[in-house]
Each structure stands twice: as structure tokens, then as C-alpha cells.
Design an enzyme around this catalytic site. Structure first.
Site, PDB file in Angstrom:
ATOM      1  N   ARG A  64      -9.876 -20.168   9.973  1.00  0.00           N
ATOM      2  CA  ARG A  64      -9.887 -20.528   8.549  1.00  0.00           C
ATOM      3  C   ARG A  64     -10.524 -19.442   7.702  1.00  0.00           C
ATOM      4  O   ARG A  64     -10.144 -19.247   6.554  1.00  0.00           O
ATOM      5  CB  ARG A  64     -10.576 -21.877   8.308  1.00  0.00           C
ATOM      6  CG  ARG A  64     -10.255 -22.417   6.909  1.00  0.00           C
ATOM      7  CD  ARG A  64     -10.992 -23.688   6.490  1.00  0.00           C
ATOM      8  NE  ARG A  64     -11.136 -24.664   7.505  1.00  0.00           N
ATOM      9  CZ  ARG A  64     -12.266 -24.892   8.187  1.00  0.00           C
ATOM     10  NH1 ARG A  64     -13.357 -24.184   7.927  1.00  0.00           N
ATOM     11  NH2 ARG A  64     -12.312 -25.800   9.115  1.00  0.00           N
ATOM     12  N   TYR A 117      -0.605 -18.847 -17.121  1.00  0.00           N
ATOM     13  CA  TYR A 117       0.374 -19.555 -16.287  1.00  0.00           C
ATOM     14  C   TYR A 117       0.060 -21.058 -16.372  1.00  0.00           C
ATOM     15  O   TYR A 117      -1.110 -21.453 -16.332  1.00  0.00           O
ATOM     16  CB  TYR A 117       0.237 -19.022 -14.856  1.00  0.00           C
ATOM     17  CG  TYR A 117       0.918 -19.866 -13.822  1.00  0.00           C
ATOM     18  CD1 TYR A 117       2.301 -19.997 -13.812  1.00  0.00           C
ATOM     19  CD2 TYR A 117       0.196 -20.538 -12.854  1.00  0.00           C
ATOM     20  CE1 TYR A 117       2.929 -20.779 -12.871  1.00  0.00           C
ATOM     21  CE2 TYR A 117       0.814 -21.321 -11.899  1.00  0.00           C
ATOM     22  CZ  TYR A 117       2.186 -21.434 -11.914  1.00  0.00           C
ATOM     23  OH  TYR A 117       2.805 -22.220 -10.985  1.00  0.00           O
ATOM     24  N   ASP A 189      -6.285 -11.896 -13.923  1.00  0.00           N
ATOM     25  CA  ASP A 189      -5.107 -12.189 -13.102  1.00  0.00           C
ATOM     26  C   ASP A 189      -4.118 -11.046 -13.313  1.00  0.00           C
ATOM     27  O   ASP A 189      -3.542 -10.893 -14.392  1.00  0.00           O
ATOM     28  CB  ASP A 189      -4.514 -13.544 -13.529  1.00  0.00           C
ATOM     29  CG  ASP A 189      -3.280 -13.940 -12.723  1.00  0.00           C
ATOM     30  OD1 ASP A 189      -2.599 -13.046 -12.189  1.00  0.00           O
ATOM     31  OD2 ASP A 189      -2.988 -15.147 -12.654  1.00  0.00           O
ATOM     32  N   LYS A 214       4.389 -13.402  -5.879  1.00  0.00           N
ATOM     33  CA  LYS A 214       5.283 -12.731  -6.812  1.00  0.00           C
ATOM     34  C   LYS A 214       5.582 -11.306  -6.320  1.00  0.00           C
ATOM     35  O   LYS A 214       6.201 -11.159  -5.309  1.00  0.00           O
ATOM     36  CB  LYS A 214       4.673 -12.773  -8.212  1.00  0.00           C
ATOM     37  CG  LYS A 214       4.091 -14.167  -8.597  1.00  0.00           C
ATOM     38  CD  LYS A 214       5.132 -15.250  -8.764  1.00  0.00           C
ATOM     39  CE  LYS A 214       4.561 -16.668  -8.868  1.00  0.00           C
ATOM     40  NZ  LYS A 214       3.562 -16.883  -9.903  1.00  0.00           N
TER      41      LYS A 214
HETATM   42  C1  LIG Z   1       2.621 -17.978 -10.241  1.00  0.00           C
HETATM   43  C2  LIG Z   1       1.377 -17.575 -10.885  1.00  0.00           C
HETATM   44  C3  LIG Z   1       0.139 -18.108 -10.463  1.00  0.00           C
HETATM   45  C4  LIG Z   1       0.041 -19.159  -9.389  1.00  0.00           C
HETATM   46  O1  LIG Z   1       0.366 -18.634  -8.128  1.00  0.00           O
HETATM   47  P1  LIG Z   1       0.977 -19.493  -6.918  1.00  0.00           P
HETATM   48  O2  LIG Z   1       1.128 -18.468  -5.842  1.00  0.00           O
HETATM   49  O3  LIG Z   1       2.284 -20.058  -7.393  1.00  0.00           O
HETATM   50  O4  LIG Z   1      -0.004 -20.559  -6.590  1.00  0.00           O
HETATM   51  C5  LIG Z   1      -1.008 -17.635 -11.065  1.00  0.00           C
HETATM   52  N1  LIG Z   1      -0.960 -16.698 -12.050  1.00  0.00           N
HETATM   53  C6  LIG Z   1       0.205 -16.203 -12.497  1.00  0.00           C
HETATM   54  C7  LIG Z   1       0.192 -15.188 -13.589  1.00  0.00           C
HETATM   55  C8  LIG Z   1       1.413 -16.610 -11.931  1.00  0.00           C
HETATM   56  O5  LIG Z   1       2.565 -16.106 -12.397  1.00  0.00           O
END
Ligand SMILES: *Cc1c(COP(=O)(O)O)cnc(C)c1O
Length: 400
Positions: A64, A117, A189, A214
Site C-alpha cells: 500500500r 475541475y 494542479d 490524462k
Molecule cells: C481529471 C482531472 C482531475 C481528476 O483526476 P482523476 O484522475 O480523474 O481522478 C484533477 N484535475 C484536473 C485538472 C483534471 O483534469
């Protein structure tokens, strides 16, 4: 570049993304690092196990918190972002919640930007307040408004740049200067830009996180999150946020998929960016299109900041048609190559409607206030032949 300067610098981004932290000689010459499919690790002696638990010895205990395939991934993303260390988690949302629940206590405050997001916005505005953490909003594109939002209890400020879905670009250094003057740390982010185009730690951020689902994964086949920052901070995230608050570890197989994605990240991001620039220009010049947001366009509100802060403009575009939402939905339905789907950063060009999809969690008033209009469409320009992407969009637009 002179010969000496070439020899004295650290290897480039792609070289580190492909080689760092792994020597095939340690694994029977295997070119690709093995996937360590193990949940637990044998101790040579009882005493050795106890030492590992007390942190007196370095090694693996249980899956983990750590796995060797994951370690290579963490070292590579830390290096690309220019951070001391990194942690891989099960999704972008796990990266966000694991970080926040490790660093914030009841009574603390976090200040977030208007545009996040959708599920991140819900996490901050709906989940954190349930645990006694207060959340304030500000418009980070005007850093002077931040001053008023920051108080003695503000521990963290949090934003995306470029932001999802409207691509607003925020001056990281300006926000960091204000936040640090108030004793708050800065979390960015960096999902949209990736470390190829922008490295927030170099501009003063303290923590960078990613939805690696992504661009870093890049192939639409894995959910993952990454957090990068100082070793001391991330030790807290590993020991609490990952180990006993969320338990949201990333599987060794998914670490392998991200290691595979990282190898072509620079190549892919360059192609996403060059194709997106052409698509943005097509949209900007089309009679049916009312507005286009793409950081690479001269008409983009924060174009100058984007030029300074990023080395390219990425693959995301948002735009609105003259006919608003109804026409936007019609456009989506007439596309043949461009695929109707949420997520982004994949090989496939994807289109979605934030107000009814990724950002439906915002109320209509919040969307209006936060610049997410009902007619906005978000396009993630993929890796197909760019003329095919342009043809599909132009044909669908002309048919409206
Ligand atoms: C998709 C996204 C998230 C969340 O990520 P997941 O992998 O879907 O949990 C967070 N921040 C941004 C900018 C995103 O596009």
C-alpha cells in the site's frame, strides 16, 4: 550549445523520462523495468522487519505504501518537475484528497481559485467543510484579490493553470509571492501543462499534482495521480494520506503503464501543442465561432503570462459558438472523427460540454460567476493527422 555547457547540464526531459532510476543490469538485463506484482515483502529476519517498520532501514514492507515499479515512476516524475520526491496514487482525485487530508486539520483554511475541475471543486466546497476545514474562493487571475482572501488560518492555496475547462492561465510566481508572505503554501494542479511545458516548482509553488490519467498516461487506459514536492511534506502524505487515510495506492501494473507513457510524453505534448495551435486558428477564423480560449492565441486574455510561464501551449482548447449551447450540442453530434467523451490528453481527439458534463457539479450561478458558460465546449486535440482533425471540425461547423 557549446560542448562544455552540453556536458555540464543534467540530461534533458525525455532522457530522464526514459532512463532515470533504472539499470537493466540489476534485472537480468531486462530493458523494461519489471512489474513487481507483489502485495508484501519477505523479511530476512524478524529483527530486520522491525527495523524496517521503525524506519531504521530502507526497504519495502507492504504494497500500500511502496512498490519498486512505483519507485521508478516516482523518481522520474519528481525529476521532471524538479522536486525532491513524489508519490503515486490511484487517481488524480486520490492525489488531491490524499494531499489535503495529510496537510490540513479542522480549523485550517484553504483558498482556491474560481475555476477547477468539477470534482476537485466539489471536494473543496462540499467535502472539506464537512471536516471543519474552511474554503474560500478568489479569482487568481487577479492576484491582488488573493490578498483579501488570505487570513491567519490559511494553510494552503490551490489552483490549476491552465484551468479546466476554460484554460485561464494564472501567474504562479505572483500567487506564490502573496501566499508565502502570509505563511501559506502553494499547490498547483499541473495536469493540463505537464512538466514538459511548465514546472510550477521553478516558479515558487510548493507542491505540484497531476491527474496522470490524462497526458502522462496519455493513452486513455489508466487512472492515476501523482504528487511532487519536498521530502518532508511528502513523507506526511505517504504516511497518513496514502497509508491510513485514503489507502488509494496505485497498482504496479498501472505504474508500468505510466512509465510507458512518460517515455513519449515530450514527443506527444509537442504534437498535441502544434496541432492544437492549428485547430485554434481554424476555430478563431470560422464564422460560426463566437470565441476561442487557447493560451497560444494572441487574443487570449493571459497570453503574455502563458508565454512567460510555459514553453508551449498544450492540447486543450475551449470555444463557444454563436448559437450557444443548442448549436454546441448539434456540433458535437455532427463530428465523425472527434469523439464525444470526457477526459483529455489521449491519442484520440475528444470533445465534451462542461456545463452538462465535467462541470455539472457547479450550480448554474456558480458556472456563470466562474466563467464556465453554458455554450462552452472543451476540445482535447489528439494525435491523429492534424488535417483529418481540421477537416472533421470544419465540415461539422459548415453544416450548422
Ligand atoms: C481529471 C482531472 C482531475 C481528476 O483526476 P482523476 O484522475 O480523474 O481522478 C484533477 N484535475 C484536473 C485538472 C483534471 O483534469
Amino acid at each position: 550549445m557549446t560542448e562544455t555547457s552540453r556536458r555540464n547540464r543534467q540530461p534533458g526531459l525525455s532522457t530522464r523520462a526514459i532512463h532515470l532510476g533504472y539499470d537493466p543490469a540489476t534485472e537480468n538485463g531486462a530493458l523494461t523495468p519489471p512489474i513487481y506484482m507483489t502485495s508484501t515483502y519477505a523479511f530476512e529476519t524478524a529483527e530486520q522487519g522491525s527495523e524496517l517498520f521503525r524506519g531504521e532501514r530502507k526497504g519495502y514492507i507492504y504494497g500500500r505504501t511502496k512498490n519498486p515499479t512505483q519507485t521508478i515512476l516516482e523518481e522520474r516524475i519528481a525529476s521532471l518537475e524538479g522536486g525532491e520526491t513524489a508519490i503515486a496514487l490511484g487517481s488524480g482525485m486520490a492525489a488531491i484528497s490524499g494531499t489535503m487530508l495529510s496537510l490540513l486539520d479542522a480549523g485550517d483554511e484553504v483558498v482556491i481559485d474560481h475555476t477547477l475541475y468539477g470534482n476537485a471543486y466539489a471536494y473543496f466546497t462540499q467535502a472539506l467543510p464537512r471536516w471543519g476545514i474552511s474554503v474560500k474562493l478568489a479569482d487568481f487571475t487577479r492576484p491582488e484579490t488573493l490578498e483579501a482572501a488570505l487570513g491567519p488560518k490559511t494553510k494552503l492555496v490551490y489552483f490549476e493553470t491552465p484551468a479546466n475547462p476554460n484554460l485561464r492561465v494564472i501567474d504562479i510566481a505572483a500567487v506564490a509571492a502573496i501566499a508565502h508572505a502570509h505563511g501559506a503554501e502553494v499547490v498547483v494542479d499541473n495536469t493540463f501543462a505537464t512538466p514538459i511545458l511548465q514546472r510550477p516548482l521553478e516558479h515558487g509553488a510548493d507542491i505540484v499534482l497531476h491527474s496522470a490519467t490524462k497526458y502522462i498516461g496519455g493513452h486513455g487506459d489508466v487512472l492515476a495521480g501523482l504528487v511532487v514536492g519536498r521530502a518532508e511534506t511528502l513523507q506526511k502524505v505517504r504516511q497518513t494520506g496514502l497509508r491510513w487515510v485514503t489507502g488509494a495506492t496505485l497498482s504496479p501494473f498501472n505504474c508500468f503503464l505510466l512509465l510507458r507513457g512518460l517515455k513519449t510524453l515530450e514527443l506527444r505534448v509537442e504534437r498535441h501543442s502544434s496541432s492544437a495551435m492549428k485547430v485554434a486558428r481554424l476555430l478563431e477564423g470560422h464564422a460560426k465561432v463566437a470565441s476561442v480560449s487557447y493560451p497560444g492565441l494572441e487574443s487570449f486574455a493571459e497570453h503574455e503570462i502563458a508565454k512567460r510561464q510555459m514553453s508551449g501551449f498544450g492540447g486543450l482548447i475551449s470555444f463557444e459558438l454563436d448559437g450557444g449551447m443548442a448549436e454546441g450540442m448539434a456540433l458535437m453530434n455532427r463530428l465523425e472523427l472527434v469523439t464525444r467523451a470526457v477526459s483529455l490528453g489521449d491519442a484520440e481527439t475528444l470533445i465534451q460540454h462542461p456545463a452538462s458534463m465535467t462541470h455539472a457539479i457547479y450550480s448554474a450561478e456558480e458556472r456563470e460567476k466562474h466563467g464556465i458558460s453554458d455554450g462552452l465546449l472543451r476540445l482535447s486535440v489528439g494525435l491523429e493527422n492534424v488535417d483529418d482533425i481540421l477537416d472533421d471540425l470544419e465540415r461539422a461547423l459548415d453544416s450548422l
